[in-house]
Design a protein around this motif. Structure first.
Motif, PDB file in Angstrom:
ATOM      1  N   CYS A  26     -85.550 -88.323-106.293  1.00 26.56           N
ATOM      2  CA  CYS A  26     -85.718 -86.986-105.713  1.00 26.56           C
ATOM      3  C   CYS A  26     -85.023 -85.943-106.586  1.00 26.56           C
ATOM      4  O   CYS A  26     -84.179 -86.277-107.430  1.00 26.56           O
ATOM      5  N   CYS A  71     -89.778 -85.432-104.244  1.00 30.86           N
ATOM      6  CA  CYS A  71     -89.486 -86.822-104.569  1.00 30.86           C
ATOM      7  C   CYS A  71     -90.677 -87.411-105.314  1.00 30.86           C
ATOM      8  O   CYS A  71     -91.834 -87.073-105.006  1.00 30.86           O
ATOM      9  N   GLY A  81     -95.973 -87.963-106.246  1.00 30.62           N
ATOM     10  CA  GLY A  81     -94.876 -87.303-105.559  1.00 30.62           C
ATOM     11  C   GLY A  81     -95.315 -86.315-104.510  1.00 30.62           C
ATOM     12  O   GLY A  81     -96.505 -86.019-104.346  1.00 30.62           O
ATOM     13  N   ARG A 226     -82.386 -83.915-111.125  1.00 26.31           N
ATOM     14  CA  ARG A 226     -82.784 -85.176-110.498  1.00 26.31           C
ATOM     15  C   ARG A 226     -81.548 -85.975-110.115  1.00 26.31           C
ATOM     16  O   ARG A 226     -80.645 -86.168-110.922  1.00 26.31           O
TER      17      ARG A 226
END
Length: 227
Positions: A26, A71, A81, A226
């Motif tokens: 994520c 994510c 995602g 991230r």
């Protein structure tokens, strides 16, 4: 001696570039850019009379900026995602009301937008991703018809959050294990919708209806962190 050293350095550099990068996880990030909107105003009812009155159109323009959360899941060279984005905006546009009085102007303002999208990406290198996204968007608008030279002067306004589909294309590049840079284009199609405008100057006219046909395009650049 220098040539073997150069060869070793080049090999190490290539190895570092080819090192696998895991896109699963994520992220949170920020974005900023520029937006435009196409706006068409058609009056359908005013002061007890039905119309099909093309009042004109205008392009709204302005800055956009905000943040995103998402994510991803990597499968081989594919990255799938979901993402949520929330941006503020100062986009605005104006035109003369076609057939109206000399100072009759119509204005459009977009104050912000939100998007909830899925995206499908392809890794062209371990660190470089190109992707397409699609989903749903919500856009915060204010519409106004201002007639300062009327007898009496009139002003009508309506604020509304409209929704419609969104689709876009983009690219993202991993600078480090945690930091990536991105650029993307998104188009939001709101279509046509009938609205009721409220009078704001006490003229007693409270039956003003119009149809708004609208779409929005935004170009943004940003960065993600991230986890």
């Amino acid at each position: 001696m220098r040539y073997p050293v150069l060869a070793i350095l080049m090999a190490l550099s290539w190895s570092a570039q080819a090192e696998p990068v895991d896109w699963t996880g994520c992220y949170a990030g920020v974005n900023a850019g520029y937006g435009t909107g196409n706006n068409q105003w058609t009056t359908t009812f005013f002061n007890g009379t039905a119309y099909s009155d093309d009042a004109g159109s205008a392009k709204s323009r302005g800055a956009v900026g905000g943040g995103q959360l998402g994510c991803d899941m990597q499968r081989a060279n594919w990255v799938l995602g979901v993402q949520g984005m929330l941006d503020a905006s100062n986009m605005d546009g104006q035109h003369h009301y076609v057939g109206g009085s000399a100072q009759d102007t119509v204005t459009y303002e977009t104050k912000g937008m939100a998007m909830l999208t899925g995206r499908v990406g392809l890794l062209i290198t371990p660190k470089a991703l190109v992707y397409a996204k699609a989903g749903w968007a919500w856009v915060d608008n204010t519409y106004e018809d201002n007639v300062p030279d009327g007898a009496p002067a009139m002003q009508f306004r309506h604020k509304q959050t409209r929704d419609g589909w969104v689709a876009g294309l983009g690219a993202e590049y991993r600078l480090t294990a945690h930091i990536s840079l991105l650029g993307e284009y998104s188009r939001i199609k709101l279509g046509s919708e009938s609205i009721h405008l409220d009078q704001t100057l006490g003229t007693g006219i409270n039956d003003y209806q119009a149809t708004m046909d609208q779409d929005v395009s935004i170009w943004t650049m940003g960065a993600n962190y991230r986890f």
